[in-house]
Design a protein around this motif. Structure first.
Motif, short mmCIF file in Angstrom:
data_model
loop_
_atom_site.label_atom_id
_atom_site.label_comp_id
_atom_site.label_asym_id
_atom_site.label_seq_id
_atom_site.Cartn_x
_atom_site.Cartn_y
_atom_site.Cartn_z
N TYR A 200 -8.01 -21.78 -5.80
CA TYR A 200 -7.27 -20.49 -5.62
C TYR A 200 -7.56 -19.18 -5.01
CZ TYR A 200 -8.56 -22.39 -10.76
OH TYR A 200 -8.02 -23.83 -11.33
N THR A 201 -6.57 -19.06 -4.66
CA THR A 201 -5.80 -18.05 -3.31
C THR A 201 -5.72 -16.44 -3.58
OG1 THR A 201 -5.47 -19.94 -1.60
CG2 THR A 201 -4.76 -17.81 -1.03
N ALA A 202 -6.12 -15.80 -3.87
CA ALA A 202 -6.13 -14.46 -3.63
C ALA A 202 -5.38 -14.30 -3.02
CB ALA A 202 -7.27 -13.57 -4.48
N SER A 203 -3.73 -12.75 -2.49
CA SER A 203 -3.29 -12.60 -1.38
C SER A 203 -3.37 -10.85 -1.70
CB SER A 203 -2.18 -12.87 -1.39
OG SER A 203 -2.18 -14.78 -1.05
N LEU A 204 -4.24 -10.12 -0.69
CA LEU A 204 -3.34 -8.75 -0.59
C LEU A 204 -3.10 -8.34 0.43
CD1 LEU A 204 -5.82 -5.63 -2.53
CD2 LEU A 204 -5.35 -5.45 -0.06
N SER A 205 -1.93 -7.36 0.47
CA SER A 205 -1.07 -6.82 1.88
C SER A 205 -1.28 -5.12 1.73
CB SER A 205 0.19 -7.45 2.10
OG SER A 205 1.16 -6.89 0.81
N PHE A 206 -1.49 -4.54 2.87
CA PHE A 206 -1.02 -3.30 3.23
C PHE A 206 -0.37 -3.12 4.62
CE2 PHE A 206 -5.45 -4.53 4.59
CZ PHE A 206 -6.28 -3.25 5.49
N ALA A 207 -0.79 -1.56 3.99
CA ALA A 207 -0.01 -1.47 5.50
C ALA A 207 -0.94 0.05 5.78
CB ALA A 207 1.93 -0.44 4.95
N LEU A 208 -1.38 0.59 6.77
CA LEU A 208 -1.80 2.13 7.53
C LEU A 208 -1.00 2.59 8.19
CD1 LEU A 208 -4.74 2.26 7.85
CD2 LEU A 208 -4.67 1.02 10.20
N GLU A 209 -1.88 3.90 8.01
CA GLU A 209 -0.51 4.98 8.61
C GLU A 209 -1.03 6.17 9.06
OE1 GLU A 209 2.43 8.34 7.48
OE2 GLU A 209 2.07 7.16 6.41
N ASP A 210 -1.33 6.34 10.11
CA ASP A 210 -2.92 7.23 10.98
C ASP A 210 -2.25 8.26 11.59
OD1 ASP A 210 -4.77 8.07 11.44
OD2 ASP A 210 -5.36 6.24 13.17
N GLU A 211 -1.97 9.37 11.16
CA GLU A 211 -1.24 10.17 11.81
C GLU A 211 -2.24 11.46 11.84
OE1 GLU A 211 1.61 14.03 10.36
OE2 GLU A 211 0.97 12.63 9.18
N LYS A 212 -2.32 11.29 13.09
CA LYS A 212 -2.95 12.59 13.81
C LYS A 212 -1.91 13.92 14.31
CE LYS A 212 -5.48 8.58 16.48
NZ LYS A 212 -5.85 8.35 17.44
N SER A 213 -3.21 14.61 14.19
CA SER A 213 -3.32 16.05 14.82
C SER A 213 -2.25 16.34 15.97
CB SER A 213 -3.68 16.42 13.96
OG SER A 213 -5.39 17.19 14.76
N SER B 297 -11.85 -15.20 -6.85
CA SER B 297 -11.37 -14.74 -5.50
C SER B 297 -10.24 -13.35 -5.97
CB SER B 297 -10.08 -16.10 -5.71
OG SER B 297 -10.47 -17.35 -4.76
N LYS B 298 -10.07 -13.73 -7.24
CA LYS B 298 -9.25 -11.72 -7.23
C LYS B 298 -10.24 -10.95 -7.65
CE LYS B 298 -6.66 -9.48 -11.09
NZ LYS B 298 -7.43 -8.20 -10.53
N TYR B 299 -11.42 -10.12 -7.92
CA TYR B 299 -11.90 -9.53 -7.65
C TYR B 299 -12.82 -9.22 -6.89
CZ TYR B 299 -12.30 -9.93 -12.51
OH TYR B 299 -12.54 -10.29 -14.26
N PHE B 300 -12.71 -10.59 -5.71
CA PHE B 300 -13.35 -9.74 -3.92
C PHE B 300 -12.60 -9.65 -2.88
CE2 PHE B 300 -14.23 -11.97 -0.38
CZ PHE B 300 -15.53 -10.98 0.59
N CYS B 301 -10.82 -10.35 -3.70
CA CYS B 301 -9.95 -9.57 -1.85
C CYS B 301 -9.94 -8.00 -2.70
CB CYS B 301 -8.91 -10.16 -2.39
SG CYS B 301 -7.47 -9.90 -1.79
N GLU B 302 -9.53 -7.74 -4.11
CA GLU B 302 -9.76 -6.93 -3.86
C GLU B 302 -11.11 -5.56 -3.85
OE1 GLU B 302 -6.17 -6.74 -8.34
OE2 GLU B 302 -8.79 -6.40 -8.46
N ALA B 303 -12.02 -6.12 -4.10
CA ALA B 303 -13.49 -5.18 -3.34
C ALA B 303 -13.29 -5.05 -1.80
CB ALA B 303 -14.55 -6.08 -4.64
N LEU B 304 -12.87 -5.75 -1.55
CA LEU B 304 -13.12 -6.16 -0.07
C LEU B 304 -12.28 -4.72 0.45
CD1 LEU B 304 -14.63 -7.17 2.27
CD2 LEU B 304 -12.55 -9.14 2.68
#
Length: 350
Positions: free
Chosen positions: A51-64, A200-207
């Protein structure tokens, strides 16, 4: 002189000879293929689906920068560094490698999760899914090993470390995949594939949460420390100012209706007035710098936005029956042909 070269005619003759030899052994080759086919079928039924759990996210790094330049320059004259970031090492592929690091995976394995109404750690869930405890019955060192949720890493024994090391190696090699689908896109994907849908689901979200918290804390650590120092200094100066104001009031009470000729008795009140003015100026500047530090902290705190989360039911993959038939039959037939060729070559050489 003898000629060791082989002609094309002789090469073709040798090929025909080997072909007729293998053709004469067709019964053995076919039998091996049939056996391999049945083994492939059995393997397709025995192998558990993943069973494959997939999670995607975007990173925004705004510097002063920009508009805060003059304010940060003023802060630097007071010995305060409010404009530098503490987490520049986590850029590009370094961030994806952070997900695969042993420290992040082990901290994730110690995260709590509710299974069948009981709160256990992900490490304990992994052990139960793979039925490791059935093999630990006769091993006293492993029987009483428990991975309680929230347990401190420093309290682990050598046995705890060994078990976590085995789990980490298994997950990092076969289950965990982190990367960008396209180099031009700053969206990072995490895939966790195991034989247990819930794990798979719990580990993906926790990581994702563990790495996100660590990343944000590291990136903004320096600015947060500066802000805390400013807040402590502001509270200290405010207390001194309050004490000075109280001292002025006490000194004025002591000089009430005092003879104008006795100016020496008025000296404590004058000194307290100077303290009030000095502390007022210092407090005004510290409050200003404290507010600037809060703005800088907000700007240097990166935003990690989750785009897609794993949703049950997860993607299920299993070893297909047709794959077992083809791979089993072909592999067994190839091995049998290789064995027959090797046996005949060794016979000629002996």
């Amino acid at each position: 002189m003898p000629n060791d070269e082989i002609s094309l005619k002789e090469l073709i003759a040798k090929g025909k000879e080997w072909f007729h030899y293998l053709l004469s052994q067709w019964k053995i080759i076919v039998l091996a293929g049939i056996v391999g086919t049945f083994l492939g079928i059995a393997y397709s039924f025995i192998k558990k689906p993943t069973y494959t759990a997939s999670l995607s996210f975007a990173l925004e790094d705004e510097k002063s920068g920009g508009g805060l330049g003059s304010a940060l320059g003023l802060a630097s004259t007071l010995g305060l560094d409010l404009g530098s970031s503490g987490g520049s090492i986590f850029t590009g592929s370094n961030l994806t490698e952070l997900f695969k690091s042993r420290s992040m995976v082990e901290l994730t394995l110690l995260s709590p999760v509710v299974v069948d109404g009981k709160t256990i750690s992900l490490a304990e869930m992994y052990i139960q899914n793979n039925r490791w405890r059935d093999g630990w019955v006769d091993k006293p060192k492993l029987t009483n090993i428990q991975f309680l949720p929230g347990i401190k890493r420093k309290n682990f024994t050598r046995v705890h470390d060994s078990i976590l090391g085995v789990i980490y190696a298994d997950l990092s090699k076969t289950a965990l995949t982190v990367g960008q689908k396209d180099k031009k896109i700053s969206i990072i994907n995490i895939d966790v594939a195991t034989t247990n849908e819930g794990f798979s689901k719990y580990f993906c979200e926790a990581l994702a949460k563990q790495v996100s918290d660590f990343y944000v804390e590291t990136k903004s650590k320096k600015s947060r420390d500066n802000m805390l120092i400013l807040e402590r200094q502001t509270d200290s100066i405010r207390r001194e100012l309050n004490n000075a104001i109280t001292g002025v009031a006490v000194a004025n009470d002591n000089t009430f209706n005092l003879n104008p000729a006795l100016n020496v008795r008025r000296a404590p009140s004058a000194r307290r007035q100077v303290d009030v003015q000095a502390n007022t100026a210092i407090l005004t500047e510290l409050v200003k710098q404290s507010e600037l530090a809060k703005v800088t902290l907000r700007k240097e705190t990166p935003l990690i936005q989750i785009i897609d989360k794993p949703i049950l039911p997860l993607k299920k993959e299993r070893f297909a029956l047709s794959e077992g038939i083809i791979m089993g039959g072909f592999l067994a037939g190839f091995l049998m042909v290789s064995f027959l060729i090797l046996r005949r070559v060794l016979k000629f050489l002996s």
